[in-house]
Design a protein around this motif. Structure first.
Motif, PDB file in Angstrom:
ATOM      1  N   ILE A  86      27.942  62.360  49.863  1.00  0.00           N
ATOM      2  CA  ILE A  86      28.396  61.278  48.974  1.00  0.00           C
ATOM      3  C   ILE A  86      29.866  61.000  49.240  1.00  0.00           C
ATOM      4  CG2 ILE A  86      28.674  60.540  46.583  1.00  0.00           C
ATOM      5  CD1 ILE A  86      25.744  60.857  47.461  1.00  0.00           C
ATOM      6  N   ASP A  87      30.198  59.728  49.410  1.00  0.00           N
ATOM      7  CA  ASP A  87      31.585  59.346  49.688  1.00  0.00           C
ATOM      8  C   ASP A  87      32.474  59.592  48.473  1.00  0.00           C
ATOM      9  OD1 ASP A  87      30.799  58.546  52.174  1.00  0.00           O
ATOM     10  OD2 ASP A  87      30.771  56.399  51.725  1.00  0.00           O
ATOM     11  N   VAL A  88      33.594  60.236  48.685  1.00  0.00           N
ATOM     12  CA  VAL A  88      34.602  60.438  47.638  1.00  0.00           C
ATOM     13  C   VAL A  88      35.803  59.572  48.000  1.00  0.00           C
ATOM     14  CG1 VAL A  88      36.126  62.085  46.493  1.00  0.00           C
ATOM     15  CG2 VAL A  88      33.806  62.765  47.121  1.00  0.00           C
ATOM     16  N   VAL A  89      36.177  58.687  47.074  1.00  0.00           N
ATOM     17  CA  VAL A  89      37.229  57.713  47.347  1.00  0.00           C
ATOM     18  C   VAL A  89      38.224  57.682  46.187  1.00  0.00           C
ATOM     19  CG1 VAL A  89      35.685  56.282  48.761  1.00  0.00           C
ATOM     20  CG2 VAL A  89      35.899  55.824  46.302  1.00  0.00           C
ATOM     21  N   GLU A  90      39.335  57.033  46.408  1.00  0.00           N
ATOM     22  CA  GLU A  90      40.318  56.840  45.342  1.00  0.00           C
ATOM     23  C   GLU A  90      40.106  55.489  44.657  1.00  0.00           C
ATOM     24  OE1 GLU A  90      43.092  57.559  42.613  1.00  0.00           O
ATOM     25  OE2 GLU A  90      42.400  59.028  44.097  1.00  0.00           O
ATOM     26  N   ASP A  91      39.777  54.478  45.443  1.00  0.00           N
ATOM     27  CA  ASP A  91      39.648  53.115  44.931  1.00  0.00           C
ATOM     28  C   ASP A  91      38.169  52.745  44.794  1.00  0.00           C
ATOM     29  OD1 ASP A  91      39.865  50.479  44.274  1.00  0.00           O
ATOM     30  OD2 ASP A  91      40.791  49.819  46.150  1.00  0.00           O
ATOM     31  N   ILE A  92      37.722  52.483  43.574  1.00  0.00           N
ATOM     32  CA  ILE A  92      36.316  52.125  43.362  1.00  0.00           C
ATOM     33  C   ILE A  92      36.187  50.657  42.917  1.00  0.00           C
ATOM     34  CG2 ILE A  92      35.217  54.366  42.997  1.00  0.00           C
ATOM     35  CD1 ILE A  92      36.507  52.414  40.061  1.00  0.00           C
ATOM     36  N   SER A  93      37.232  49.869  43.148  1.00  0.00           N
ATOM     37  CA  SER A  93      37.247  48.476  42.686  1.00  0.00           C
ATOM     38  C   SER A  93      36.254  47.595  43.438  1.00  0.00           C
ATOM     39  CB  SER A  93      38.656  47.889  42.800  1.00  0.00           C
ATOM     40  OG  SER A  93      39.094  47.907  44.146  1.00  0.00           O
ATOM     41  N   ASP A  94      35.742  48.079  44.572  1.00  0.00           N
ATOM     42  CA  ASP A  94      34.778  47.306  45.349  1.00  0.00           C
ATOM     43  C   ASP A  94      33.346  47.503  44.849  1.00  0.00           C
ATOM     44  OD1 ASP A  94      34.249  45.525  47.463  1.00  0.00           O
ATOM     45  OD2 ASP A  94      33.528  47.175  48.717  1.00  0.00           O
ATOM     46  N   CYS A  95      33.158  48.417  43.895  1.00  0.00           N
ATOM     47  CA  CYS A  95      31.807  48.717  43.405  1.00  0.00           C
ATOM     48  C   CYS A  95      31.342  47.650  42.406  1.00  0.00           C
ATOM     49  CB  CYS A  95      31.778  50.088  42.746  1.00  0.00           C
ATOM     50  SG  CYS A  95      32.038  51.454  43.907  1.00  0.00           S
ATOM     51  N   ASP A  96      30.022  47.473  42.341  1.00  0.00           N
ATOM     52  CA  ASP A  96      29.435  46.485  41.430  1.00  0.00           C
ATOM     53  C   ASP A  96      29.229  47.077  40.035  1.00  0.00           C
ATOM     54  OD1 ASP A  96      28.856  44.551  43.645  1.00  0.00           O
ATOM     55  OD2 ASP A  96      27.543  46.186  44.286  1.00  0.00           O
ATOM     56  N   VAL A  97      28.757  48.323  39.987  1.00  0.00           N
ATOM     57  CA  VAL A  97      28.433  48.992  38.735  1.00  0.00           C
ATOM     58  C   VAL A  97      29.211  50.298  38.665  1.00  0.00           C
ATOM     59  CG1 VAL A  97      26.589  50.014  37.332  1.00  0.00           C
ATOM     60  CG2 VAL A  97      26.110  47.988  38.729  1.00  0.00           C
ATOM     61  N   LEU A  98      29.799  50.579  37.487  1.00  0.00           N
ATOM     62  CA  LEU A  98      30.637  51.771  37.335  1.00  0.00           C
ATOM     63  C   LEU A  98      30.097  52.638  36.201  1.00  0.00           C
ATOM     64  CD1 LEU A  98      34.082  49.971  37.659  1.00  0.00           C
ATOM     65  CD2 LEU A  98      32.939  51.325  39.412  1.00  0.00           C
ATOM     66  N   PHE A  99      29.777  53.887  36.533  1.00  0.00           N
ATOM     67  CA  PHE A  99      29.277  54.853  35.551  1.00  0.00           C
ATOM     68  C   PHE A  99      30.401  55.796  35.137  1.00  0.00           C
ATOM     69  CE2 PHE A  99      25.220  53.602  37.296  1.00  0.00           C
ATOM     70  CZ  PHE A  99      24.274  53.891  36.327  1.00  0.00           C
ATOM     71  N   GLY A 100      30.563  56.013  33.833  1.00  0.00           N
ATOM     72  CA  GLY A 100      31.466  57.033  33.321  1.00  0.00           C
ATOM     73  C   GLY A 100      30.749  57.839  32.257  1.00  0.00           C
ATOM     74  N   VAL A 101      31.529  58.587  31.488  1.00  0.00           N
ATOM     75  CA  VAL A 101      30.963  59.327  30.352  1.00  0.00           C
ATOM     76  C   VAL A 101      31.648  58.864  29.062  1.00  0.00           C
ATOM     77  CG1 VAL A 101      30.571  61.593  29.299  1.00  0.00           C
ATOM     78  CG2 VAL A 101      30.344  61.334  31.771  1.00  0.00           C
ATOM     79  N   LYS A 102      32.910  59.188  28.896  1.00  0.00           N
ATOM     80  CA  LYS A 102      33.627  58.828  27.670  1.00  0.00           C
ATOM     81  C   LYS A 102      34.282  57.445  27.819  1.00  0.00           C
ATOM     82  CE  LYS A 102      34.455  61.677  24.624  1.00  0.00           C
ATOM     83  NZ  LYS A 102      33.817  61.942  23.329  1.00  0.00           N
ATOM     84  N   GLU A 103      34.963  56.996  26.750  1.00  0.00           N
ATOM     85  CA  GLU A 103      35.634  55.708  26.766  1.00  0.00           C
ATOM     86  C   GLU A 103      36.605  55.607  27.944  1.00  0.00           C
ATOM     87  OE1 GLU A 103      35.883  56.858  22.278  1.00  0.00           O
ATOM     88  OE2 GLU A 103      35.477  57.882  24.175  1.00  0.00           O
ATOM     89  N   VAL A 104      36.620  54.444  28.578  1.00  0.00           N
ATOM     90  CA  VAL A 104      37.535  54.212  29.698  1.00  0.00           C
ATOM     91  C   VAL A 104      38.876  53.738  29.128  1.00  0.00           C
ATOM     92  CG1 VAL A 104      37.956  52.873  31.798  1.00  0.00           C
ATOM     93  CG2 VAL A 104      35.621  53.610  31.219  1.00  0.00           C
ATOM     94  N   PRO A 105      39.984  54.352  29.535  1.00  0.00           N
ATOM     95  CA  PRO A 105      41.291  53.877  29.070  1.00  0.00           C
ATOM     96  C   PRO A 105      41.466  52.393  29.390  1.00  0.00           C
ATOM     97  CG  PRO A 105      41.518  55.998  30.149  1.00  0.00           C
ATOM     98  CD  PRO A 105      40.110  55.566  30.370  1.00  0.00           C
ATOM     99  N   ILE A 106      42.053  51.673  28.466  1.00  0.00           N
ATOM    100  CA  ILE A 106      42.173  50.216  28.580  1.00  0.00           C
ATOM    101  C   ILE A 106      42.840  49.794  29.880  1.00  0.00           C
ATOM    102  CG2 ILE A 106      43.379  48.231  27.562  1.00  0.00           C
ATOM    103  CD1 ILE A 106      42.754  49.532  24.808  1.00  0.00           C
ATOM    104  N   ASN A 107      43.887  50.523  30.291  1.00  0.00           N
ATOM    105  CA  ASN A 107      44.618  50.129  31.497  1.00  0.00           C
ATOM    106  C   ASN A 107      43.864  50.429  32.792  1.00  0.00           C
ATOM    107  OD1 ASN A 107      44.843  52.892  31.496  1.00  0.00           O
ATOM    108  ND2 ASN A 107      47.071  52.957  31.764  1.00  0.00           N
ATOM    109  N   GLN A 108      42.697  51.082  32.659  1.00  0.00           N
ATOM    110  CA  GLN A 108      41.905  51.386  33.851  1.00  0.00           C
ATOM    111  C   GLN A 108      40.673  50.496  33.990  1.00  0.00           C
ATOM    112  OE1 GLN A 108      41.082  55.643  34.034  1.00  0.00           O
ATOM    113  NE2 GLN A 108      43.190  56.153  33.477  1.00  0.00           N
TER     114      GLN A 108
END
Length: 402
Positions: free
Chosen positions: A57-79
């Motif tokens: 699995i690719d590990v990257v710093e920039d995920i802005s090119d992705c279509d769908v983003l999975f997290g767990v907890k609330e995403v900080p507003i500035n992110q």
């Protein structure tokens, strides 16, 4: 479809992941040419960057090119990235004031928000949740707290245990007097808590016997809403009416608080429903509860002594019975000790993540491949700058000034 697994940004940091490395490997193989995963680098996850790399699995710093983003907890507003589709626990559907700005920003950035909490099957049952693990760790922490308060035994913290097996072995140290324990919640959380009670071989008794009989061993009662809520007009109870019009009911929980010494609270609470008791009730001579583990952790919710949430590093505070104010944990033998960690599954993050990922693989990944999936549509809170029809009730909440 490019799918990103975001680095958890909320503080304190969350070590859980939506999918384990092995699960991503399986999904990517099953959907070759259709799905591609990218994991945002993180030094804090329970699974290391290298573990993802080891399974391809690719590990990257920039995920802005992705279509769908999975997290767990609330995403900080500035992110938050404009125009993306996000899946995470937003903690907004109960109009939580602390996340009003988060939802407002999601609308401003025209983000599609799919909330895990709203993912339901055709019968309206939630299909993905960490509830079982919250119940397991929450109940364990209730006994950790009781051990500290009474000095009868000393358990390691749950997050110091390597896994669930080790946590159960730690329970061998528990030595209990004949206390009475109350458990609320009949869902995943309640069932998770029962795993700990059964591991301790604590006997379950009926509500009647709990209130009226003496036992020479520790016992617990599992209460449902009908046990401690009564219709204001005639003292009756109708389950469907209670869930639809909770404001018509009042609490009759106090008799249990006068019989029990420990409360493990795992029931869902509607803000219109009655609280279990009033804060001034704890000053009464007959109020026996001395340890409360609020697994659901609704600040200002069903349990008035949940004045604030706690953290894994600082798990307990006490509430003074006379003043109702928060004081230092275990500072007074007569005060009530409250455990209200709001991210309990983080104490066993690898196993909790693995079970959560199984649920996502069953319900969400196939739905992503459908056009206008019903399960995803029903869990979509916001899209293209607007609230969806089912969540229009949040309009006033979003527009309300701080």
């Amino acid at each position: 479809m490019k799918i990103g697994i975001i680095r958890e940004g909320k503080n304190p940091p969350d070590k859980r992941v939506p999918f384990t490395p092995d699960q991503l490997k399986v999904i990517q193989q099953d959907y070759t040419g259709k799905l591609k995963f990218f994991v945002q680098s993180s030094p804090l996850r329970a699974f290391t960057d290298q573990e993802f790399l080891d399974v391809g699995i690719d590990v990257v710093e920039d995920i802005s090119d992705c279509d769908v983003l999975f997290g767990v907890k609330e995403v900080p507003i500035n992110q938050l990235i404009e125009g993306k589709t996000y899946l995470f626990f937003s903690h907004t559907i109960k109009k939580q004031p602390s996340n009003r700005k988060l939802l407002r920003t999601i609308l401003e950035k025209r983000i599609r928000l799919i909330d895990y909490e709203a993912l339901k099957d055709e019968e309206g049952r939630r299909v993905v949740a960490f509830g079982r693990w919250a119940g397991i760790v929450g109940a364990y922490n209730a006994f950790w707290t009781y051990g500290k308060k009474t000095a009868l035994f000393d358990l390691r913290r749950a997050n110091e245990c390597k896994n669930l097996h080790e946590l159960h072995r730690e329970l061998d140290k528990v030595q209990l007097p004949p206390i009475k324990i109350i458990l609320t919640g009949t869902g995943r959380v309640g069932n998770g808590a029962m795993e700990i009670l059964h591991s301790l071989k604590i006997r379950e008794v009926s509500a009647h016997d709990f209130l009226h009989l003496y036992f020479d061993e520790p016992v617990y009662v599992k209460l449902s809403s009908s046990d401690y809520n009564r219709r204001k007009s005639d003292g009756g109870f109708d389950k469907q009416e209670f869930y639809t019009f909770p404001e018509r009911y009042e609490s009759h929980f106090l008799k249990y608080a006068e019989a029990g010494e420990m409360l493990i609270s795992g029931a869902f609470w509607n803000p219109d429903a009655p609280r279990l008791f009033a804060l001034n009730d704890i000053a009464g001579e007959d109020f026996q509860l001395s340890v409360i583990a609020d697994v659901s952790c609704d600040v200002g919710g069903a349990i008035p002594t949940t004045i604030s949430s706690t953290t894994i590093t600082d798990p307990v505070y006490d509430v003074d019975r006379k003043s109702g104010e928060k004081i230092h944990a275990f500072g007074s033998q007569t005060s009530i000790s409250v455990m209200a960690i709001d991210n309990l599954p983080c104490e066993l993050p690898r196993e909790a993540s693995r079970e959560f990922g199984v649920q996502l693989m069953k319900w969400v990944i196939p739905a992503l491949m459908e056009e206008n999936s019903g399960i995803l549509e029903g869990a979509t809170i916001a899209r293209d700058g607007d609230l969806t029809i089912e969540f229009m009730y949040l309009t006033e909440f979003v527009n309300q000034h701080e």
